[in-house]
Design a protein around this motif. Structure first.
Motif, PDB file in Angstrom:
ATOM      1  N   SER A 113      39.565  36.668  39.415  1.00 10.87           N
ATOM      2  CA  SER A 113      38.469  37.439  38.980  1.00 10.87           C
ATOM      3  C   SER A 113      38.033  38.024  40.451  1.00 10.87           C
ATOM      4  O   SER A 113      37.680  39.068  40.775  1.00 10.87           O
ATOM      5  N   SER A 114      38.188  37.199  41.538  1.00  9.81           N
ATOM      6  CA  SER A 114      37.938  37.703  43.074  1.00  9.81           C
ATOM      7  C   SER A 114      38.766  38.766  43.217  1.00  9.81           C
ATOM      8  O   SER A 114      38.352  39.729  44.032  1.00  9.81           O
ATOM      9  N   SER A 162      38.051  42.004  41.313  1.00 15.33           N
ATOM     10  CA  SER A 162      36.830  42.616  41.852  1.00 15.33           C
ATOM     11  C   SER A 162      37.310  43.315  42.957  1.00 15.33           C
ATOM     12  O   SER A 162      36.854  44.918  43.156  1.00 15.33           O
ATOM     13  N   SER A 169      29.741  34.521  35.942  1.00 15.39           N
ATOM     14  CA  SER A 169      30.119  35.681  36.643  1.00 15.39           C
ATOM     15  C   SER A 169      31.628  36.038  36.682  1.00 15.39           C
ATOM     16  O   SER A 169      32.087  37.089  36.704  1.00 15.39           O
ATOM     17  N   ILE A 219      33.234  39.353  35.389  1.00 16.35           N
ATOM     18  CA  ILE A 219      34.221  40.372  36.180  1.00 16.35           C
ATOM     19  C   ILE A 219      35.445  40.353  35.235  1.00 16.35           C
ATOM     20  O   ILE A 219      35.962  41.427  35.099  1.00 16.35           O
ATOM     21  N   ASN A 220      35.748  39.556  34.595  1.00 18.05           N
ATOM     22  CA  ASN A 220      37.193  39.417  33.652  1.00 18.05           C
ATOM     23  C   ASN A 220      36.984  40.591  32.493  1.00 18.05           C
ATOM     24  O   ASN A 220      37.872  41.515  32.115  1.00 18.05           O
ATOM     25  N   TRP A 273      34.913  43.014  32.732  1.00 11.84           N
ATOM     26  CA  TRP A 273      34.486  44.284  33.048  1.00 11.84           C
ATOM     27  C   TRP A 273      35.860  44.952  33.478  1.00 11.84           C
ATOM     28  O   TRP A 273      36.098  46.059  33.223  1.00 11.84           O
ATOM     29  N   GLN A 274      36.931  43.992  33.810  1.00 11.51           N
ATOM     30  CA  GLN A 274      37.871  44.523  34.335  1.00 11.51           C
ATOM     31  C   GLN A 274      38.727  45.256  33.132  1.00 11.51           C
ATOM     32  O   GLN A 274      39.543  46.198  33.153  1.00 11.51           O
TER      33      GLN A 274
END
Ligand SMILES: NC(=O)c1ccc[n+]([C@@H]2O[C@H](COP(=O)([O-])OP(=O)(O)OC[C@H]3O[C@@H](n4cnc5c(N)ncnc54)[C@H](O)[C@@H]3O)[C@@H](O)[C@H]2O)c1
Ligand SMILES: O=c1ccn([C@@H]2O[C@H](COP(=O)(O)OP(=O)(O)O[C@H]3O[C@H](CO)[C@@H](O)[C@H](O)[C@H]3O)[C@@H](O)[C@H]2O)c(=O)[nH]1
Length: 474
Positions: A235-236, A239, A305, A309-310, A312-313
């Protein structure tokens, strides 16, 4: 060996963990030292393990199973007999996320673990070492012990021995593990003896310095934490992929530069359309639930979170496709290359492809899907479930192709969702000729040479690379 006879090992659960793990143990030990029975309630699965076509695809697994089956590796549905016979019993059953009731959507569903415990308690009439192999919330061993003690007729020693194999590399991971973790009661003689029995089993091929003994709770928690850290890295980098697309930086260059710092390291920094697989999301949700149940809400939010993020990606990637296609995908043929959650597996559990395809189907796109290892039935099951439509309803919009070339023929866009090696080396010049104009390629795994594809004529988008000016951003 146990005295003069082989150690008898049973494994309840013949899935992605139970099957490969037992196959490797069998291959690394002699029939005189260890005999193994892999047990499952699913007759279909056991029949497949006993056939020429194993129930799952994993590189190197077929050879291992064929080499040991009938020798010291046996697959059976006779669970009660297997339990009675065994000295040591692995519990490798599924532990999905709860779908209803308290903790629905985040807590682990321990129904199958508890059922396995009750099966062991009912059948066992000699002392057993019970090894928790499934990924479980901290203190599950305590519940297992309580059930066995209350319902059983003999003594039990409970160990935690989480599995760290990754699909696609399971055989290698099991043959050369970074570590083997064994949690046990190190305060009692019987606890230490049980830990030693399991250590000896692994010591047939794993150097002893890589076998780590801890208390049970540390072992249970370490498994969840390891997966949370790995997913957090994905996820980092994902992002940052969004930032790269808008700022001119290249995500693969950034990942390499960052990963060369020995304190950070190069692994798990490959950006993607989003992580999938049966474990990451489930285990983070499990950790989140655990934190919340201890009142650690800020810690829970932090880990949640990683999933946000995952999600959202995956949405972001679909939006790029849609905007790129001039904001309408209606009735446009789109070639989907890859449906598995990663390469070298036929597993689709939580695959990003399910969400991306589901989103595109909502836009009334016509999908032609190709994956070299995912069975057709699995794709239909995943899509009908995701879209809440029948197969007949979806059939107008979805076709399954036999090759990447066939999927791409007459399509407006190619969408790469799994990083199968064959998608790196496809004859894209030939594929391009058969596509509509402009021909788009959306690379959700950043595996293609964008310059070469642009020269062929494709309008390209690769996740984490600066966006081509011909791709509309909204
Ligand atoms: N898949 C992985 O790569 C992986 C890696 C490490 C850990 N894990 C963990 O290992 C566990 C198993 O995962 P999996 O992917 O192998 O699951 P899976 O769904 O592939 O296999 C589980 C098997 O257990 C059987 N089963 C369930 N209850 C049973 C019972 N009471 N008696 C007999 N059989 C029973 C099911 O029929 C199924 O075949 C999970 O807790 C998972 O989180 C999975
Ligand atoms: O740099 C990376 C690495 C992975 N992924 C994705 O992350 C997901 C998970 O990949 P991976 O971890 O390789 O496969 P799993 O089989 O899910 O294995 C994870 O989950 C298992 C089940 O708990 C653990 O045993 C393993 O140690 C852990 O790696 C897949 O969708 C990958 O495509 C990326 O996007 N970028």
């Amino acid at each position: 060996m146990l005295g003069s006879r082989p150690l008898r090992v049973a494994c309840i659960g013949a899935g992605y963990v139970g099957g490969p793990t037992m196959a490797v143990i069998a291959s690394k030990t002699s029939p005189d030292a260890v005999q193994i029975q892999v047990l499952d309630i699913s007759e279909e699965r056991i029949a497949a393990w006993n056939s020429d076509r194993l129930p799952l695809y994993e590189p190197g697994l077929t050879e291992l199973v064929f080499g040991s089956r009938g020798r010291n590796l046996h697959f059976s549905t006779a669970i009660e007999d297997g339990i009675k016979w065994a000295d040591l019993i692995f519990v490798a059953v599924n532990t999905p996320t709860k779908e209803c009731g308290i903790g629905a959507g985040s807590a682990a569903d321990l129904t199958y673990v508890e059922l396995a415990a009750r099966q062991i308690a009912a059948a066992a009439d000699t002392p057993k070492i019970v090894v928790e192999k499934s990924t479980v919330p901290i203190r599950t061993a305590e519940a297992l012990g309580a059930i066995l003690e209350a319902c059983g007729r003999t003594s039990f020693e409970i160990l935690s021995n989480p599995e760290f194999l990754a699909e696609g590399t399971a055989v290698r991971d099991l043959c050369e593990p970074d570590r083997v973790l064994i949690g046990g009661n190190l305060e009692t003689d019987s606890g230490r003896r049980a830990v030693e029995t399991l250590t000896e089993l692994y010591a047939h091929w794993v150097p002893r310095e890589r076998i780590l003994a801890t208390n049970v709770w540390s072992s249970e928690l370490s498994k969840l934490v390891a997966n949370a850290f790995l997913a957090q890295r994905v996820s980092s980098i994902n992002s940052i992929s969004a930032l790269c697309e808008l700022s001119g930086a290249e995500i693969d260059e950034v990942a390499r530069a960052v990963g060369l710092d020995a304190r950070i390291g190069p692994h798990f920094l490959k950006c993607s359309v989003g992580f999938g697989g049966s474990c990451f999301q489930k285990d983070i949700l499990n950790l989140v639930y655990l934190c919340e149940s201890f009142g650690l809400n800020t810690v829970a939010d932090y880990w949640r979170s990683v999933i946000a993020i995952n999600d959202w990606q995956k949405q972001r990637f679909t939006a790029r496709i849609l905007h790129g296609l001039y904001n309408t995908a209606t009735n446009k043929k789109i070639a989907i290359l890859g449906f598995a959650f990663k390469k070298d597996t036929g597993d689709t559990r939580e695959s990003a492809a399910i969400d991306v395809c589901g989103n595109l189907l909502q836009e009334c796109a016509k999908l032609s899907i190709y994956d070299p290892k995912v069975p057709a039935e699995q794709i239909w099951t995943d899509l009908t479930r995701r879209c809440r439509r029948t197969r007949d309803e979806l059939a107008h919009y979805v076709t399954l192709a036999e090759s990447a070339e066939e999927a791409a023929m007459n399509s407006h866009a190619i969408v790469i969702l799994t990083e199968w090696d064959e998608f790196r080396t496809l004859d894209y010049a030939k594929v391009y000729k058969g596509m509509c104009r402009p021909a788009f390629l959306f690379d959700g795994r950043s595996i293609c040479d964008m310059k070469a594809l642009s020269q062929i004529g494709f309008v390209c988008y690769a996740i984490g690379s600066p966006v081509d000016s011909r791709i509309r951003l909204r």
